[in-house]
Write a protein that holds these residues in place. Structure first.
Motif, PDB file in Angstrom:
ATOM      1  N   SER A 199      14.745  12.334   7.857  1.00 32.99           N
ATOM      2  CA  SER A 199      13.784  11.433   7.229  1.00 32.99           C
ATOM      3  C   SER A 199      14.005  11.358   5.724  1.00 32.99           C
ATOM      4  O   SER A 199      14.335  12.358   5.079  1.00 32.99           O
ATOM      5  CB  SER A 199      12.358  11.914   7.506  1.00 32.99           C
ATOM      6  OG  SER A 199      11.420  11.217   6.713  1.00 32.99           O
ATOM      7  N   LYS A 200      13.802  10.189   5.155  1.00 30.48           N
ATOM      8  CA  LYS A 200      13.968  10.032   3.706  1.00 30.48           C
ATOM      9  C   LYS A 200      12.900  10.806   2.932  1.00 30.48           C
ATOM     10  O   LYS A 200      13.043  11.043   1.731  1.00 30.48           O
ATOM     11  CB  LYS A 200      13.920   8.560   3.316  1.00 30.48           C
ATOM     12  CG  LYS A 200      12.579   7.873   3.519  1.00 30.48           C
ATOM     13  CD  LYS A 200      12.642   6.427   3.029  1.00 30.48           C
ATOM     14  CE  LYS A 200      11.300   5.706   3.204  1.00 30.48           C
ATOM     15  NZ  LYS A 200      11.356   4.320   2.702  1.00 30.48           N
ATOM     16  N   TYR A 201      11.831  11.202   3.636  1.00 32.65           N
ATOM     17  CA  TYR A 201      10.767  11.945   2.986  1.00 32.65           C
ATOM     18  C   TYR A 201      10.967  13.466   3.069  1.00 32.65           C
ATOM     19  O   TYR A 201      10.246  14.219   2.409  1.00 32.65           O
ATOM     20  CB  TYR A 201       9.420  11.614   3.638  1.00 32.65           C
ATOM     21  CG  TYR A 201       9.094  10.141   3.694  1.00 32.65           C
ATOM     22  CD1 TYR A 201       9.025   9.380   2.537  1.00 32.65           C
ATOM     23  CD2 TYR A 201       8.853   9.514   4.921  1.00 32.65           C
ATOM     24  CE1 TYR A 201       8.722   8.025   2.592  1.00 32.65           C
ATOM     25  CE2 TYR A 201       8.539   8.161   4.986  1.00 32.65           C
ATOM     26  CZ  TYR A 201       8.489   7.416   3.819  1.00 32.65           C
ATOM     27  OH  TYR A 201       8.184   6.077   3.874  1.00 32.65           O
ATOM     28  N   ALA A 202      11.919  13.907   3.884  1.00 33.00           N
ATOM     29  CA  ALA A 202      12.042  15.328   4.218  1.00 33.00           C
ATOM     30  C   ALA A 202      12.160  16.237   3.000  1.00 33.00           C
ATOM     31  O   ALA A 202      11.467  17.256   2.905  1.00 33.00           O
ATOM     32  CB  ALA A 202      13.232  15.541   5.154  1.00 33.00           C
ATOM     33  N   GLY A 203      13.061  15.911   2.069  1.00 34.65           N
ATOM     34  CA  GLY A 203      13.267  16.765   0.901  1.00 34.65           C
ATOM     35  C   GLY A 203      12.034  16.881   0.038  1.00 34.65           C
ATOM     36  O   GLY A 203      11.634  17.991  -0.368  1.00 34.65           O
ATOM     37  N   ALA A 204      11.404  15.749  -0.232  1.00 34.97           N
ATOM     38  CA  ALA A 204      10.213  15.748  -1.079  1.00 34.97           C
ATOM     39  C   ALA A 204       9.059  16.479  -0.400  1.00 34.97           C
ATOM     40  O   ALA A 204       8.375  17.298  -1.021  1.00 34.97           O
ATOM     41  CB  ALA A 204       9.812  14.316  -1.411  1.00 34.97           C
ATOM     42  N   TYR A 247       0.812  -1.205   0.000  1.00 35.30           N
ATOM     43  CA  TYR A 247       0.000   0.000   0.000  1.00 35.30           C
ATOM     44  C   TYR A 247       0.854   1.268   0.000  1.00 35.30           C
ATOM     45  O   TYR A 247       1.952   1.285   0.552  1.00 35.30           O
ATOM     46  CB  TYR A 247      -0.928  -0.001   1.219  1.00 35.30           C
ATOM     47  CG  TYR A 247      -1.905  -1.148   1.210  1.00 35.30           C
ATOM     48  CD1 TYR A 247      -3.059  -1.094   0.439  1.00 35.30           C
ATOM     49  CD2 TYR A 247      -1.659  -2.297   1.955  1.00 35.30           C
ATOM     50  CE1 TYR A 247      -3.961  -2.146   0.413  1.00 35.30           C
ATOM     51  CE2 TYR A 247      -2.551  -3.366   1.934  1.00 35.30           C
ATOM     52  CZ  TYR A 247      -3.690  -3.281   1.155  1.00 35.30           C
ATOM     53  OH  TYR A 247      -4.570  -4.328   1.124  1.00 35.30           O
ATOM     54  N   ALA A 248       0.325   2.299  -0.605  1.00 40.23           N
ATOM     55  CA  ALA A 248       1.051   3.570  -0.721  1.00 40.23           C
ATOM     56  C   ALA A 248       0.889   4.400   0.549  1.00 40.23           C
ATOM     57  O   ALA A 248      -0.226   4.669   0.978  1.00 40.23           O
ATOM     58  CB  ALA A 248       0.540   4.359  -1.919  1.00 40.23           C
ATOM     59  N   SER A 249       1.999   4.787   1.138  1.00 37.49           N
ATOM     60  CA  SER A 249       1.953   5.709   2.272  1.00 37.49           C
ATOM     61  C   SER A 249       2.012   7.132   1.731  1.00 37.49           C
ATOM     62  O   SER A 249       2.410   7.372   0.589  1.00 37.49           O
ATOM     63  CB  SER A 249       3.133   5.473   3.210  1.00 37.49           C
ATOM     64  OG  SER A 249       4.344   5.909   2.612  1.00 37.49           O
ATOM     65  N   ARG A 250       1.645   8.085   2.581  1.00 34.28           N
ATOM     66  CA  ARG A 250       1.682   9.489   2.161  1.00 34.28           C
ATOM     67  C   ARG A 250       3.108   9.942   1.871  1.00 34.28           C
ATOM     68  O   ARG A 250       3.349  10.729   0.964  1.00 34.28           O
ATOM     69  CB  ARG A 250       1.023  10.352   3.237  1.00 34.28           C
ATOM     70  CG  ARG A 250      -0.482  10.198   3.282  1.00 34.28           C
ATOM     71  CD  ARG A 250      -1.107  10.627   4.600  1.00 34.28           C
ATOM     72  NE  ARG A 250      -0.557  11.856   5.133  1.00 34.28           N
ATOM     73  CZ  ARG A 250      -0.874  13.081   4.703  1.00 34.28           C
ATOM     74  NH1 ARG A 250      -1.732  13.204   3.723  1.00 34.28           N
ATOM     75  NH2 ARG A 250      -0.356  14.137   5.256  1.00 34.28           N
ATOM     76  N   LEU A 289       7.873  15.218 -10.847  1.00 31.66           N
ATOM     77  CA  LEU A 289       7.882  16.646 -11.149  1.00 31.66           C
ATOM     78  C   LEU A 289       9.291  17.179 -11.412  1.00 31.66           C
ATOM     79  O   LEU A 289       9.457  18.258 -11.970  1.00 31.66           O
ATOM     80  CB  LEU A 289       7.256  17.432  -9.999  1.00 31.66           C
ATOM     81  CG  LEU A 289       5.738  17.299  -9.829  1.00 31.66           C
ATOM     82  CD1 LEU A 289       5.303  17.894  -8.500  1.00 31.66           C
ATOM     83  CD2 LEU A 289       5.006  17.959 -10.972  1.00 31.66           C
ATOM     84  N   GLY A 290      10.290  16.434 -10.963  1.00 30.56           N
ATOM     85  CA  GLY A 290      11.666  16.877 -11.142  1.00 30.56           C
ATOM     86  C   GLY A 290      12.002  18.103 -10.329  1.00 30.56           C
ATOM     87  O   GLY A 290      12.805  18.949 -10.754  1.00 30.56           O
ATOM     88  N   VAL A 321       4.067   8.609  -1.537  1.00 21.85           N
ATOM     89  CA  VAL A 321       3.394   9.385  -2.576  1.00 21.85           C
ATOM     90  C   VAL A 321       4.146  10.693  -2.807  1.00 21.85           C
ATOM     91  O   VAL A 321       4.324  11.145  -3.946  1.00 21.85           O
ATOM     92  CB  VAL A 321       1.929   9.673  -2.195  1.00 21.85           C
ATOM     93  CG1 VAL A 321       1.310  10.708  -3.128  1.00 21.85           C
ATOM     94  CG2 VAL A 321       1.117   8.384  -2.255  1.00 21.85           C
ATOM     95  N   ALA A 322       4.613  11.310  -1.710  1.00 20.74           N
ATOM     96  CA  ALA A 322       5.390  12.547  -1.826  1.00 20.74           C
ATOM     97  C   ALA A 322       6.669  12.301  -2.623  1.00 20.74           C
ATOM     98  O   ALA A 322       7.031  13.090  -3.512  1.00 20.74           O
ATOM     99  CB  ALA A 322       5.727  13.089  -0.439  1.00 20.74           C
ATOM    100  N   LEU A 323       7.372  11.205  -2.326  1.00 25.42           N
ATOM    101  CA  LEU A 323       8.595  10.877  -3.071  1.00 25.42           C
ATOM    102  C   LEU A 323       8.289  10.669  -4.548  1.00 25.42           C
ATOM    103  O   LEU A 323       9.022  11.142  -5.426  1.00 25.42           O
ATOM    104  CB  LEU A 323       9.229   9.613  -2.493  1.00 25.42           C
ATOM    105  CG  LEU A 323       9.895   9.718  -1.117  1.00 25.42           C
ATOM    106  CD1 LEU A 323      10.425   8.348  -0.698  1.00 25.42           C
ATOM    107  CD2 LEU A 323      11.031  10.736  -1.138  1.00 25.42           C
TER     108      LEU A 323
END
Length: 304
Positions: A201-206, A169-172, A183-184, A175-177
């Motif tokens: 966090s690995k999500y922080a930049g995105a 399942y896709a987490s939020r 979008l580049g 999805v951000a990544l």
């Protein structure tokens, strides 16, 4: 390449790992009521478990499954679950039981507050009634059981990672990544404005980049909830508004998407643009968590 915009739709449904009320995470009263009442009008069918026809215990099982709770199949078996609750201490989400046959537990519904409960009835299908109705339900009331803790306010805690398989399942956060990569956009700034997304966090930049663009905002507590899932109904709204989609001719009518539901228009538009064909059983799966493979398909179709 078309831009992809993900709008702030953040209903954080909590996942329950068991029917033991003491171990359950919580969801809100409004989430419970919204989920249960979307089935109003569904016809009654003895032994039924779907929107094509459902009985009382099939209905309670269906609603609670949307919050990760698996209930036994019959009302008698459901009465053996959870913790007993007095009538004066009922809260939304409690299962309420009745003796309509004269031989013990034979009907179950979900208390939704204000003295009302919702259930699948033989006369009206899924409907709301008063638990103290003097003409019928009041004299047949037996008792109540608390299976999960639902609360008045939005939950701050996130879904436990162990409660859902995020390899499926896709987490939020994922999805951000996915959106940031598609979008580049520049993701080098990791100073996220959300307290639950640390710079490491690995999500922080995105997440930070998407927030700057106004694509992602937090919930009412200012959190991003990167490990929470997103539902198919929410994604329908996201994709329609992201790609500015319009109704294109005839759309498929899904049996679980009533015209009165908030997501009806979005699902219709998505279907008319041939972005989704539903689940193959005439349903769309409004409250089902979005699978990664389905999210990939949606975005691929939208970018063709």
């Amino acid at each position: 390449m078309k831009k992809r915009w993900l709008l702030p739709i953040f209903a954080s449904f909590m996942i329950f790992s068991s029917v033991n009320v003491n171990d359950a995470e919580a969801a809100t009263y409004s989430e419970l009521k919204t989920t249960a009442t979307q089935y109003i009008g569904t016809p009654y069918k003895y032994g039924g478990t779907t929107v094509n026809g459902i009985d009382c215990s099939g209905f309670t099982s269906l609603v609670f499954s949307k919050f990760g709770i698996s209930l036994p199949r019959t009302s008698k078996e459901q009465y053996q679950q959870g913790t007993s609750v007095s009538k004066n201490n009922l809260i939304p989400g409690d299962l309420v039981f009745f003796n309509t046959s004269g031989s013990g537990i034979s009907h179950v519904g979900i208390y939704i507050g204000g003295g009302d409960f919702i259930s699948a009835t033989t006369s009206s299908g899924v409907a709301i009634d008063s638990i103290s109705d003097p003409y019928y339900w009041g004299s047949r009331y037996v008792g109540a059981k608390r299976i999960g803790n639902f609360t008045k306010t939005q939950i701050v805690a996130e879904v436990k990672n162990a409660s859902i398989d995020f390899s499926i399942y896709a987490s939020r956060g994922e999805v951000a990544l996915q959106l940031a990569e598609a979008l580049g956009i520049d993701t080098t700034d990791t100073n996220s404005p959300f307290p639950d997304v640390k710079p490491t966090s690995k999500y922080a930049g995105a997440v930070t980049a998407l927030n700057k663009l106004g694509i992602f905002t937090g919930d009412e507590n200012g959190k991003f909830n990167p490990s929470s899932p997103i539902t198919r109904g929410q994604v329908a709204k996201v994709l329609v508004e992201a790609f500015d989609l319009k109704l294109q001719g005839e759309a498929e009518n899904f049996t679980d998407v009533k015209a009165s539901h908030w997501a009806y228009e979005y699902v219709q538009i998505l279907s008319s643009n041939e972005i989704t064909n539903g689940k193959g059983d005439e349903t769309f799966g409004l409250n089902d968590h979005v699978m990664i493979k389905h999210m990939d398909v949606f975005i691929d179709r939208l970018t063709q």
